[in-house]
Design a protein around this motif. Structure first.
Motif, PDB file in Angstrom:
ATOM      1  N   LEU A 115       0.805  -1.215   0.000  1.00 61.31           N
ATOM      2  CA  LEU A 115       0.000   0.000   0.000  1.00 61.31           C
ATOM      3  C   LEU A 115       0.840   1.268   0.000  1.00 61.31           C
ATOM      4  CD1 LEU A 115      -2.668   1.493   0.098  1.00 61.31           C
ATOM      5  CD2 LEU A 115      -2.671   1.221   2.592  1.00 61.31           C
ATOM      6  N   GLY A 116       1.814   1.375   0.902  1.00 61.10           N
ATOM      7  CA  GLY A 116       2.622   2.588   0.962  1.00 61.10           C
ATOM      8  C   GLY A 116       3.341   2.859  -0.344  1.00 61.10           C
ATOM      9  N   LYS A 117       3.903   1.824  -0.951  1.00 63.47           N
ATOM     10  CA  LYS A 117       4.624   1.995  -2.212  1.00 63.47           C
ATOM     11  C   LYS A 117       3.671   2.365  -3.343  1.00 63.47           C
ATOM     12  CE  LYS A 117       5.960  -2.002  -1.100  1.00 63.47           C
ATOM     13  NZ  LYS A 117       6.452  -3.388  -1.001  1.00 63.47           N
ATOM     14  N   LEU A 118       2.455   1.817  -3.310  1.00 63.07           N
ATOM     15  CA  LEU A 118       1.447   2.189  -4.303  1.00 63.07           C
ATOM     16  C   LEU A 118       1.069   3.663  -4.168  1.00 63.07           C
ATOM     17  CD1 LEU A 118      -0.849  -0.972  -4.167  1.00 63.07           C
ATOM     18  CD2 LEU A 118       0.423  -0.176  -6.165  1.00 63.07           C
ATOM     19  N   ILE A 119       0.995   4.163  -2.935  1.00 63.71           N
ATOM     20  CA  ILE A 119       0.683   5.585  -2.731  1.00 63.71           C
ATOM     21  C   ILE A 119       1.785   6.459  -3.313  1.00 63.71           C
ATOM     22  CG2 ILE A 119       0.391   7.378  -0.989  1.00 63.71           C
ATOM     23  CD1 ILE A 119      -0.986   5.274   0.776  1.00 63.71           C
ATOM     24  N   PHE A 120       3.041   6.108  -3.061  1.00 66.81           N
ATOM     25  CA  PHE A 120       4.154   6.873  -3.643  1.00 66.81           C
ATOM     26  C   PHE A 120       4.087   6.829  -5.174  1.00 66.81           C
ATOM     27  CE2 PHE A 120       6.516   5.757   0.452  1.00 66.81           C
ATOM     28  CZ  PHE A 120       6.310   7.005   0.999  1.00 66.81           C
ATOM     29  N   ALA A 121       3.771   5.654  -5.716  1.00 62.76           N
ATOM     30  CA  ALA A 121       3.670   5.521  -7.171  1.00 62.76           C
ATOM     31  C   ALA A 121       2.522   6.374  -7.717  1.00 62.76           C
ATOM     32  CB  ALA A 121       3.472   4.055  -7.552  1.00 62.76           C
ATOM     33  N   LEU A 122       1.403   6.406  -7.002  1.00 65.07           N
ATOM     34  CA  LEU A 122       0.259   7.213  -7.434  1.00 65.07           C
ATOM     35  C   LEU A 122       0.613   8.692  -7.450  1.00 65.07           C
ATOM     36  CD1 LEU A 122      -2.744   7.538  -8.155  1.00 65.07           C
ATOM     37  CD2 LEU A 122      -3.232   7.579  -5.694  1.00 65.07           C
ATOM     38  N   ILE A 123       1.286   9.165  -6.414  1.00 59.59           N
ATOM     39  CA  ILE A 123       1.697  10.572  -6.375  1.00 59.59           C
ATOM     40  C   ILE A 123       2.626  10.880  -7.550  1.00 59.59           C
ATOM     41  CG2 ILE A 123       2.958  12.299  -5.061  1.00 59.59           C
ATOM     42  CD1 ILE A 123       0.198  11.621  -3.929  1.00 59.59           C
ATOM     43  N   GLY A 124       3.561   9.981  -7.809  1.00 57.53           N
ATOM     44  CA  GLY A 124       4.450  10.181  -8.952  1.00 57.53           C
ATOM     45  C   GLY A 124       3.684  10.221 -10.260  1.00 57.53           C
ATOM     46  N   LEU A 308      -3.755  -5.415  -6.337  1.00 60.59           N
ATOM     47  CA  LEU A 308      -3.230  -4.266  -7.073  1.00 60.59           C
ATOM     48  C   LEU A 308      -1.741  -4.444  -7.362  1.00 60.59           C
ATOM     49  CD1 LEU A 308      -4.960  -1.288  -5.188  1.00 60.59           C
ATOM     50  CD2 LEU A 308      -5.603  -2.300  -7.387  1.00 60.59           C
ATOM     51  N   HIS A 309      -1.020  -4.975  -6.388  1.00 59.58           N
ATOM     52  CA  HIS A 309       0.414  -5.209  -6.585  1.00 59.58           C
ATOM     53  C   HIS A 309       0.655  -6.124  -7.776  1.00 59.58           C
ATOM     54  CE1 HIS A 309       4.610  -6.238  -5.677  1.00 59.58           C
ATOM     55  NE2 HIS A 309       4.250  -7.512  -5.759  1.00 59.58           N
ATOM     56  N   PHE A 310      -0.060  -7.245  -7.821  1.00 60.68           N
ATOM     57  CA  PHE A 310       0.130  -8.176  -8.932  1.00 60.68           C
ATOM     58  C   PHE A 310      -0.318  -7.554 -10.248  1.00 60.68           C
ATOM     59  CE2 PHE A 310      -0.567 -11.597  -5.551  1.00 60.68           C
ATOM     60  CZ  PHE A 310       0.792 -11.725  -5.327  1.00 60.68           C
ATOM     61  N   MET A 311      -1.368  -6.749 -10.196  1.00 66.16           N
ATOM     62  CA  MET A 311      -1.890  -6.146 -11.425  1.00 66.16           C
ATOM     63  C   MET A 311      -0.885  -5.154 -12.017  1.00 66.16           C
ATOM     64  SD  MET A 311      -5.511  -4.191 -12.015  1.00 66.16           S
ATOM     65  CE  MET A 311      -5.113  -2.792 -10.952  1.00 66.16           C
ATOM     66  N   PHE A 312      -0.238  -4.373 -11.161  1.00 66.91           N
ATOM     67  CA  PHE A 312       0.655  -3.339 -11.667  1.00 66.91           C
ATOM     68  C   PHE A 312       2.071  -3.853 -11.923  1.00 66.91           C
ATOM     69  CE2 PHE A 312      -2.441  -0.467  -9.490  1.00 66.91           C
ATOM     70  CZ  PHE A 312      -2.880   0.171 -10.646  1.00 66.91           C
ATOM     71  N   THR A 313       2.399  -5.046 -11.458  1.00 68.02           N
ATOM     72  CA  THR A 313       3.745  -5.575 -11.701  1.00 68.02           C
ATOM     73  C   THR A 313       3.742  -6.750 -12.663  1.00 68.02           C
ATOM     74  OG1 THR A 313       3.594  -7.049  -9.776  1.00 68.02           O
ATOM     75  CG2 THR A 313       4.569  -4.876  -9.441  1.00 68.02           C
TER      76      THR A 313
END
Length: 778
Positions: A115-124, A308-313
């Motif tokens: 989740l935390g890494k997805l949030i950073f990715a979303l902001i980017g 979401l992790h599996f979907m985006f990677t």
């Protein structure tokens, strides 16, 4: 219609000086009092209320200047100079890189949930970042295309929102608003919390979600029996469940915060159980609802985050599938590969230490220089060069006094239990409950010599091919097979520690078994494999129902495989992938080896070590994780007095001496116990953790430390009837803490750059790592 807008200023929430009778907006206290007119709240946020009075239609404002000032200071402390330094800091190397992987859709592995890494990715993503920056090394300059300030802003916003959460927790526990303000100020002035809220890391999110989970649950509990099953009751229970789900979705250390809420839930249910007016069916419903919302909902959220992790990677197949490399499936199709059989001879190479498993005819010394005894058995080491003493043969388990290989020449299968025979000395590889020569926390590994009956041989090892699934025959080609060799009796992995042995072992590298089974030090590659000839052997010569030509791992039958990156990959369902990834994350937590700046829990408490994040190339400007020592040490001493004070109260109450009225006693001991439990839960479990730890692991405990100090300060001033003395006590505490904050301000913001003398003057502990350049002037 009459409208009026007014301002009201007051220093304490308990005293309000109104400009006129229509001043009704309250800043800092979530409650309000109805007057002669019915009121409607138009807008509310953490104590700021805009109210509409029906009869005279006034819109009025009441301001708490102190609380506004606290919030402004908190905001500035987290966001000021957030763009500095313009380069990668500490673990931004990892979490920035993980965000880039999400944006590029490439597969990666991390020990933390997504989740935390997805949030950073979303902001980017929202700021146009394409994931094209490597985050390769600390100090690497950020190009204009990387929105690192906004990504750091996630942590900064979390650090800022922590302040009102801490304030409201103190209010919900029943303490004064002045105490809540002091607690908020202490949180603002902790250098460690400031630093962690200014980097692209997960800890600031964890700290905020831990605090909000507690706050939401306290609000839920305080609605009590009267409001059970109401919308507000359900809202705060749902907020708690969602917050817990997000918490463990960022880091699994969030389970510590979840445990705190769990303990409070048990206490709450225990209180309900004592209410005879509640039917048994309703009690069961209370239990069921809490289980579903506080356990079931976080688990479902965790599944969703990994989806979401599996979907985006996942760069192949559908979003519900992921892939795990199976090197053995690939090798099974390779004409140049060789099936390993019992009786094979080979070397075992440790890549981390660039050495080969080795033994020779010399024994461990009877006693080491520090007085510890050894097994006095044959030395087993890791040697830096090719040598005849590097060869080992593998056999089925047999008699410890007979090293003959036996006639069995069947295939060696993944996860087989085997024995290793040293070719030159004909000694069996053994480990036992004797401390390693250099690393006594590990077990010694030796060539077994039967000196006496007291040394029972433990000769069995499990051969595990990393990345392979199932108990299929092991295929070998060059150095593509990587093994983990686990000692059966101790469940520890064969490890080259990297430590050099003394002259009695010719300076070779120590070999032990290590309970930390993950990591390069436990990975071994097979080299120079020589497989025994099987010509002339009949099927009857192969025991245990084996076969000369067993089936290879299934590659095309009943299992879907995809060719990618020169590997055969087996596609797994979402739940298989989820379970597999959880297991690998759990195992990988123990693979983190020692680090120069690592520290242990008791060192955190007394702040005896720091953690450098970044040092400028040309000056002493730096970011170094160090808490506010004045705050931490003062809180520790107060913490020491707590059990003494509590014991005195309990003894005196047993003798019917009541120093506090029942209501205030109940409020004080419950509130302080909740905060103490929060601190202990975020400290004590780490004491049993063997993996490398850092100071930032302690930071989720710090807000509890701040709140506890503020609560104890209120308690100490309870007995003082002189308001001026109480005020002086509060001012003194804040001043001391502020002094500590200012002294270590440059290490939090990387500004200003200090001289060498200034850095050394802040070296308050001998083991603090405060960095400076020797070429920089005094």
């Amino acid at each position: 219609m009459i409208c009026c807008v007014t301002s009201v200023f007051h220093i304490a929430h308990d005293q309000t000086y109104q400009a006129n009778q229509y001043c009704v907006l309250d800043f800092g206290d979530m409650t309000y009092r109805r007057g002669y007119y019915d009121d409607i709240i138009l807008w509310s946020w953490y104590g700021i209320k805009l109210r509409y009075q029906q009869l005279l239609y006034p819109i009025t404002v009441q301001l708490d200047v102190v609380w506004i000032l606290v919030m402004v200071i908190g905001f500035v402390s987290r966001f000021w100079r957030l763009e500095e330094p313009h380069c990668v800091i500490f673990d931004e190397v990892h979490f920035g890189k993980f965000a880039s992987h999400y944006l590029k859709g490439t597969t990666f592995f991390d020990v933390h949930p997504p989740l935390g890494k997805l949030i950073f990715a979303l902001i980017g993503y929202l700021h146009g970042y394409q994931g094209d920056f490597s985050f390769e090394t600390i100090g690497l300059e950020y190009p204009r295309t990387v929105p690192y300030v906004y990504m750091r802003g996630v942590s900064a916003l979390s650090g800022f929102l922590l302040i009102p959460c801490v304030y409201q927790i103190i209010i919900e526990l029943g303490f004064k608003s002045s105490t809540a303000t002091i607690a908020a100020l202490l949180v603002i002035c902790d250098n460690g919390l400031v630093i962690q809220s200014r980097v692209i890391m997960l800890d600031s999110l964890v700290i905020l979600l831990t605090a909000f989970s507690l706050l939401a649950f306290l609000k839920f509990v305080h609605l009590g029996r009267r409001y059970s099953w109401s919308y507000k009751w359900g809202f705060w229970l749902a907020c708690t469940g969602v917050s817990l789900g997000a918490l463990i979705g960022v880091k699994y250390t969030g389970l510590l915060g979840m445990t705190l809420v769990g303990l409070l839930t048990i206490a709450d249910l225990w209180q309900l159980l004592g209410d005879k007016l509640i039917p048994l069916v309703e009690l069961l419903l209370h239990l069921l609802v809490r289980l579903l919302v506080l356990l079931g909902l976080p688990f479902l959220m965790n599944l969703f985050f990994f989806f979401l992790h599996f979907m985006f990677t996942s760069t192949y197949s559908s979003a519900l599938l992921t892939a795990v490399a199976d090197p053995q499936a690939k090798l099974a199709l390779n004409d140049n590969s060789t099936m390993m059989r019992y009786g094979s001879t080979f070397m075992l190479y440790n890549k981390d230490n660039n050495c080969w498993l080795h033994s020779h005819g010399y024994q461990y010394p009877l006693k080491y220089p520090d007085g510890r005894g050894s097994s006095y058995q044959q030395q087993v080491t890791c040697y830096d060069y090719h040598d005849e003493n590097n060869y080992w043969t593998i056999r089925k388990p047999g008699s410890p006094n007979d090293v003959k290989l036996g006639s069995y020449r069947g295939p060696i299968r993944n996860n087989d239990i085997v024995e290793f025979v040293h070719v030159e000395t004909q000694k069996l590889l053994n480990s036992h409950d004797v401390a390693g020569p250099i690393t006594p926390q590990n077990q010694e590994v030796a060539g077994y010599i039967n000196h006496s009956a007291k040394f029972v041989p433990y000769l069995h090892w499990k051969m595990e091919v990393l990345g392979s699934m199932g108990e299929y025959p092991i295929y070998w080609s060059n150095d593509e097979v990587v093994l983990r060799i686990t000692h059966i009796q101790s469940s520890q992995a064969l490890s080259a520690t990297g430590e050099r042995l003394p002259e009695w072992a010719f300076g070779q590298i120590e070999v032990t078994t290590n309970r930390v089974t993950e990591g390069g030090h436990t990975k071994w590659k097979i080299e120079n494999l020589s497989v025994p000839h099987i010509d002339g052997l009949a099927e009857d010569d192969i025991s245990d129902g084996g076969s000369l030509h067993p089936a290879p791992p299934p590659v095309m039958e009943n299992v879907e495989y995809i060719e990618q990156d020169s590997l055969i990959r087996r596609v797994m369902s979402f739940f298989e992938s989820y379970a597999d990834l959880q297991a690998r994350m759990f195992n990988a937590h123990g693979s983190l080896s020692e680090h120069t700046f690592s520290s242990r829990p008791l060192e955190w408490v007394w702040l005896t070590k720091t953690l450098p994040y970044w040092l400028d190339d040309h000056s002493n400007a730096q970011v170094t994780l160090v808490g506010n020592p004045m705050l931490w040490w003062l809180a520790n001493y107060v913490m020491i007095t707590y059990p003494i004070i509590m014991s005195l109260y309990v003894v005196r109450r047993q003798r019917l001496i009541f120093d506090l009225p029942q209501g205030e006693w109940q409020q004080w001991w419950v509130g302080s116990a909740v905060l103490l439990a929060g601190w202990l839960l975020h400290l004590v479990p780490y004491m049993s953790v063997s993996r490398v730890l850092f100071l930032h692991h302690y930071l989720p405990a710090v807000p509890f430390l701040c709140m506890f100090l503020a609560v104890m300060l209120e308690h100490f001033t309870y007995y003082c009837t002189y308001p001026r003395i109480n005020l002086l006590a509060h001012v003194a505490i804040v001043t001391v803490v502020l002094y500590g904050f200012i002294m270590f301000f440059p290490f939090a913001y990387g500004y200003p750059a200090l001289s060498n003398d200034q850095v050394l003057s802040r070296q308050w502990q001998p083991l603090w790592h405060l960095l400076y350049h020797r070429t920089v002037g005094p």
